[in-house]
Design an enzyme around this catalytic site. Structure first.
Site, PDB file in Angstrom:
ATOM      1  N   CYS A   1       1.060  -1.110   0.108  1.00  0.00           N
ATOM      2  CA  CYS A   1       0.090  -0.073  -0.128  1.00  0.00           C
ATOM      3  C   CYS A   1       0.795   1.093   0.124  1.00  0.00           C
ATOM      4  O   CYS A   1       1.544   1.334   1.049  1.00  0.00           O
ATOM      5  CB  CYS A   1      -0.755  -0.135   1.205  1.00  0.00           C
ATOM      6  SG  CYS A   1      -1.831   1.339   1.195  1.00  0.00           S
TER       7      CYS A   1
ATOM      8  N   CYS B   1      -0.614   3.294  -6.381  1.00  0.00           N
ATOM      9  CA  CYS B   1      -1.635   2.837  -5.958  1.00  0.00           C
ATOM     10  C   CYS B   1      -1.968   1.380  -6.253  1.00  0.00           C
ATOM     11  O   CYS B   1      -2.104   0.936  -7.208  1.00  0.00           O
ATOM     12  CB  CYS B   1      -2.925   3.756  -6.029  1.00  0.00           C
ATOM     13  SG  CYS B   1      -4.359   2.995  -5.232  1.00  0.00           S
TER      14      CYS B   1
END
Length: 239
Positions: free
Chosen positions: A83, A192
């Site tokens: 992440c 992302c």
């Protein structure tokens, strides 16, 4: 091989995609050739979007540091986290354990440095820009980030991916990437891990790098004993 602990669940499918990437990065002839992973798949990590963008959510840091310690106790010899935005808490995670943290941001920046590109188009959550997650690493390599003009649309896409509603989103992601090229991006970075789930079919006239791919290669390198990675931050802790 040395086992690597994964701080996962942000989101769950992105964590599974990292595991697939690690699996595919190994030229295996048998089960034992693959990388041992200890995966803490915790979808209950407080929302980074609510905490960092909306300013009304629970702080994810205590949960992430507890996960890191749990993985260390379970036998992980290094940690990784699929992440990008959650790397806002990287320093706290590193401080919580005595094993290396494979910092996806530093690893990705060092990978980009091999391309010779200067203007990097960012397909990333607005929280990644707002928290300056990439600022230090980009500055050290002389990169200039190029951000999309309509961050709200990109954030809506990320939320839809998290909910499993991906129909038509590959086309929209391509449109965002082409917009970045029009704004001067010489290289597109998928920063992302939700967008990583859709980025495989991006067709552009500039190179595309995915931070999730960079992390997977680093995990394999560490597990096989090749140091942390040829891309790893030299300041990363080691035993």
């Amino acid at each position: 091989m040395r086992p690597v602990g994964i701080l996962g669940g942000m989101g769950p499918e992105a964590t599974i995609q990292l595991m697939r990437n690690v699996l595919q990065a190994v030229d295996a002839r048998d089960d034992s050739d693959h990388v041992p992973l200890l995966v803490h798949q915790n979808p209950q990590v407080p929302s980074r979007i609510k905490s960092l963008i909306e300013g009304r959510g629970e702080n994810p840091k205590p949960v992430l540091t507890a996960m890191a310690r749990h993985l260390e106790r379970a036998g992980a010899k290094a940690l990784a986290m699929p992440c990008n935005t959650a790397h806002h808490y990287a320093n706290a995670i590193e401080a919580a354990v005595d094993i290396p943290f494979l910092n996806m941001i530093d690893i990705t920046a060092q990978s980009l440095a091999m391309s010779g590109s200067g203007n990097i188009g960012m397909l990333a959550s607005p929280a990644t820009r707002m928290t300056g997650v990439f600022d230090r690493a980009f500055k050290s390599h002389g990169f200039s980030p190029v951000w999309v003009e309509d961050e709200a649309r990109l954030l809506d896409m990320i939320r839809l991916i998290k909910s499993g509603k991906t129909a038509g989103l590959e086309k929209k992601l391509g449109e965002q990437a082409r917009n970045l090229v029009e704004l001067g991006a010489e290289h597109i970075l998928v920063a992302c891990t939700e967008l990583s789930l859709l980025s495989g079919n991006l067709t552009l006239q500039v190179p595309v790098t995915d931070s999730l791919d960079c992390l997977a290669e680093s995990i394999v390198g560490f597990a096989k004993g090749n140091g942390i990675s040829i891309w790893s931050d030299p300041k990363t802790k080691s035993r």
